[in-house]
Design a protein around this motif. Structure first.
Motif, mmCIF file in Angstrom:
data_model
loop_
_atom_site.group_PDB
_atom_site.id
_atom_site.type_symbol
_atom_site.label_atom_id
_atom_site.label_comp_id
_atom_site.label_asym_id
_atom_site.label_seq_id
_atom_site.Cartn_x
_atom_site.Cartn_y
_atom_site.Cartn_z
ATOM 1 N N LYS A 508 31.442 28.890 5.012
ATOM 2 C CA LYS A 508 30.987 28.085 3.877
ATOM 3 C C LYS A 508 29.483 28.242 3.687
ATOM 4 O O LYS A 508 28.732 28.352 4.671
ATOM 5 C CB LYS A 508 31.327 26.609 4.097
ATOM 6 C CG LYS A 508 32.818 26.318 4.252
ATOM 7 C CD LYS A 508 33.108 24.829 4.208
ATOM 8 C CE LYS A 508 32.894 24.282 2.803
ATOM 9 N NZ LYS A 508 33.345 22.867 2.707
ATOM 10 N N LEU A 510 25.663 27.214 3.373
ATOM 11 C CA LEU A 510 24.933 26.093 3.977
ATOM 12 C C LEU A 510 24.773 24.935 2.993
ATOM 13 O O LEU A 510 24.776 23.768 3.392
ATOM 14 C CB LEU A 510 23.558 26.560 4.461
ATOM 15 C CG LEU A 510 23.524 27.521 5.653
ATOM 16 C CD1 LEU A 510 22.076 27.840 6.034
ATOM 17 C CD2 LEU A 510 24.251 26.950 6.856
ATOM 18 N N GLU A 512 26.828 23.776 1.033
ATOM 19 C CA GLU A 512 28.035 22.951 1.026
ATOM 20 C C GLU A 512 28.320 22.331 2.389
ATOM 21 O O GLU A 512 29.124 21.387 2.489
ATOM 22 C CB GLU A 512 29.241 23.789 0.590
ATOM 23 C CG GLU A 512 29.150 24.332 -0.830
ATOM 24 C CD GLU A 512 30.359 25.180 -1.198
ATOM 25 O OE1 GLU A 512 31.383 25.092 -0.480
ATOM 26 O OE2 GLU A 512 30.267 25.936 -2.178
ATOM 27 N N LEU A 513 27.673 22.815 3.425
ATOM 28 C CA LEU A 513 27.959 22.338 4.774
ATOM 29 C C LEU A 513 27.231 21.051 5.131
ATOM 30 O O LEU A 513 27.622 20.341 6.052
ATOM 31 C CB LEU A 513 27.585 23.412 5.800
ATOM 32 C CG LEU A 513 28.646 24.465 6.119
ATOM 33 C CD1 LEU A 513 28.103 25.476 7.114
ATOM 34 C CD2 LEU A 513 29.904 23.827 6.677
ATOM 35 N N VAL A 561 34.214 21.320 10.330
ATOM 36 C CA VAL A 561 34.226 22.089 9.077
ATOM 37 C C VAL A 561 35.655 22.208 8.546
ATOM 38 O O VAL A 561 35.899 22.085 7.337
ATOM 39 C CB VAL A 561 33.613 23.488 9.304
ATOM 40 C CG1 VAL A 561 33.794 24.356 8.065
ATOM 41 C CG2 VAL A 561 32.134 23.359 9.648
ATOM 42 N N GLN A 566 32.257 19.372 6.047
ATOM 43 C CA GLN A 566 30.823 19.107 5.929
ATOM 44 C C GLN A 566 30.274 18.467 7.203
ATOM 45 O O GLN A 566 30.947 17.678 7.873
ATOM 46 C CB GLN A 566 30.572 18.157 4.746
ATOM 47 C CG GLN A 566 29.299 18.407 4.002
ATOM 48 C CD GLN A 566 29.235 17.589 2.723
ATOM 49 O OE1 GLN A 566 29.691 16.454 2.666
ATOM 50 N NE2 GLN A 566 28.672 18.171 1.683
#
Length: 630
Positions: A508, A510, A512-513, A561, A566
């Motif tokens: 994903k 970063l 969105e993380l 994740v 997230q």
């Protein structure tokens, strides 16, 4: 015909491995073999790691003795590429061996990369990557020595240059008189490949063979070498093999746009090459004059493209395939062209051969788990040099069980694992120590390296997960870090500060993380004063006191994740965490080799006991015990 060719390659490979076994741990003596084996390294730290592992393999009698092994580090400064590494190694060899160098047959393995696309090879090197054959298990260096075992006898003094992440399997039995490494100049191995494969490799343009004889291998002069050419250029230059010739090549493992039952267009692609003594002297003298290099030189693109009667200097201005363009690059390429111009380029066309690249996580998983051609031709299995533990009166006692080939696609190497581990889908496990009491589930397309689980713990590794545990020295204390990634994460991608959020970690971006992500705040994950940012340099991986806790900390990240999608606030995420580049700087090679050595001793002992058990037709489970490793 394709099946027959694969069988020939498998038979030839088996013969090479058997011959190599007679040399493993023994003095070479007067047998035709390499006088020197040279491995290049990116820096002194990597060179030290390589020297330790060479010493370890010699002490365990795993590689031939009675020959000289050298490890040379690239000079301090900018990256100089595999061609620059070759030049620097030639200069070092001349210093050490003086005029005697012209009398030696030398194997030179370029192994100086950081292995960013195959991260579990980053710390100890691709050349020491475990291979799914042998007892004790082979590493890539063993395969190199075994697969090239028939070359020195057909060679004048010179250097044979190869890469650390390729495997060339071939059958030339019966056609030995058709080829040799005794012609002047450079002599390269060539393998039939689909034309689409040629776009990512070097391609040879050969003279038309009007009286072509159907042989396993033949030798010819090369007109021109094309480096990663387009399909249109290959056709225009006449690199495509005529149909009548292609029909006798090994095309069983080739895929191309033609598909279906149609015969794919075939070209001859590169793998490794030989340099004769006079050319070695010329290259070493050139390097002495221009060192230190300030640009990357490619051993294939910059050496081979200068050769052949149709070679042109035009390629020196083409920087499409260059990783980093520097001010002196084009000038140095032109100098090398003028230096080598007129040097003969010979090709040994190996019609019954296959070339396998293990440079990325996807290639590694595919060949070890999903490629029957690789498995059949190499003679590999999916259960190599393991201690298999099953249910018994005492859960810590392993069951006596011989190594096996299952119908599954999981590949397990040099590990202590429960016999019931599900392996009906692709994954690779290497150098792991899993308690017989632990409940382990490994998802599809995972790579699990140097991980430890003790006691009655339960772990579930999500699909497409990469895990590799390393030991680091922090303030003189040993600490452990498990690198966790998605196997498709690109560690080589570099971006500016404004695009940090586009970097992908665990599959994903970063941005969105993390909640409330901002590029400015994300700078806390990286060292200060950076111009380019990559996951390689991001402080993402938590430090722990032992291997178990390091693995669980990494798996917690992967699970978060997968389940939540997230992490929490970014501002304090980096605390107590280090990057992969930090791990390489602080790696504790001795402790990691000690861990592997403990596994080695237990697995070797269990293998010997298995033989005893079969010989006397009885089982003594009490003889076996579960290793208690760090």
């Amino acid at each position: 015909m394709a099946t027959s060719i694969q069988e020939h390659i498998a038979e030839a490979t088996r013969e090479k491995l058997q011959e190599y076994e007679t040399l493993r741990g023994n003095l070479v003596g007067d047998l035709p073999f390499w006088d020197l084996v040279v491995i290049t390294a990116a820096d002194e730290a990597q060179a030290s790691a390589y020297k330790l592992q060479i010493y370890d393999k010699l002490s365990k009698r795993e590689i031939p003795d009675g020959i000289t092994y050298h490890v040379f580090s690239d000079p301090v400064g900018p990256k100089i590429g595999n061609g620059g590494s070759t030049l620097a190694a030639l200069a070092e060899l001349e210093k050490l061996h003086k005029d005697l160098l012209c009398n030696y047959k030398i194997l030179l393995i370029n192994a100086g990369g950081m292995s960013q696309r195959l991260p579990h090879a980053s710390l100890l090197g691709k050349i020491f990557t475990a291979m799914p054959v042998g007892n004790p298990i082979y590493q890539m260096i063993d395969l190199k020595l075994a697969m090239y075992i028939d070359l020195p006898s057909r060679m004048k003094p010179g250097i044979f240059v190869c890469s650390a992440d390729t495997i060339e399997l071939y059958d030339v039995r019966g056609d030995e008189l058709q080829w040799s490494f005794k012609e002047p100049g450079l002599t390269a191995l060539a393998h039939p490949s689909a034309i689409e494969i040629g776009t990512g490799h070097g391609v040879f343009v050969l003279p038309k063979q009007e009286n072509y004889k159907h042989v396993k291998a033949y030798m010819t002069e090369c007109l021109e070498f094309l480096h990663k050419p387009s399909i249109a250029v290959m056709r225009k230059k006449g690199a495509v093999i005529p149909d009548k010739m292609a029909s006798d090549c090994n095309t069983s493992n080739l895929t191309g746009a033609n598909g279906g039952d149609c015969q794919p267009e075939v070209v001859y692609t590169d793998s490794a090459f030989y340099i004769d003594a006079p050319t070695i002297k010329k290259l070493a003298e050139y390097y002495r004059q221009v060192q230190p290099l300030q640009c990357e030189i490619d051993a294939y693109g910059d050496f081979l493209q200068a050769l052949g009667p149709n070679a042109s200097m035009d390629y020196t201005n083409n920087v499409d395939n260059v990783v980093k363009v520097t001010d002196e690059l084009i000038a140095k390429r032109q100098e090398i062209f003028n230096l080598l111009k007129g040097t003969q380029l010979n090709v040994i066309a190996m019609n019954e051969s296959n070339f396998y690249h293990l440079g990325t996580t996807t290639e590694y998983l595919h060949h070890f788990c999903c490629n029957p051609s690789f498995t059949d031709e190499l003679g590999s299995t999916n259960d190599v040099f393991n201690l298999r533990m099953g249910k018994s009166k005492n859960a810590d006692e392993p069951a006596a069980k011989m190594p096996r080939i299952s119908d599954g696609k999981g590949c397990t190497m040099h590990s202590a694992i429960k016999d019931s581990l599900e392996d009906s889908h692709p994954f690779v496990v290497e150098y792991c120590n899993f308690s017989a009491q632990a409940d382990i589930h490994i998802g599809r397309n995972c790579i699990v390296s140097m991980c430890c689980v003790s006691g009655k713990k339960r772990i579930s590794i999500p699909d497409n997960t990469f895990l590799h545990t390393a030991c680091v020295r922090l303030e003189k204390d040993a600490r452990y870090v498990t690198i966790v990634l998605n196997i498709h994460d690109n560690l080589k991608t570099k971006v500016g500060q404004a695009s940090i959020g586009d970097l992908v970690f665990l599959g994903k971006p970063l941005s969105e993380l993390f909640t409330n992500f901002s590029s400015d705040e994300a700078k806390c994950l990286f060292p200060a004063r950076m111009e380019e940012y990559s996951i390689w340099d991001a402080k993402l991986f938590p430090v722990s006191d032992n291997m178990d806790n390091a693995l669980f900390a990494a798996l917690d990240m992967a699970t978060i994740v997968k389940q939540k999608g997230q992490f929490d606030d970014l501002s304090s995420f980096h605390v107590g965490r280090i990057s992969i580049s930090d791990i390489l700087l602080k790696k504790d090679i001795q402790t990691m080799l000690f861990y592997r050595d403990n596994l080695y001793k237990i697995n070797l002992r269990s293998s010997m006991l298995f033989i005893i058990v079969i010989t006397i037709h009885s089982t003594f489970e009490s003889l076996f015990f579960h290793p208690n490793l760090i």
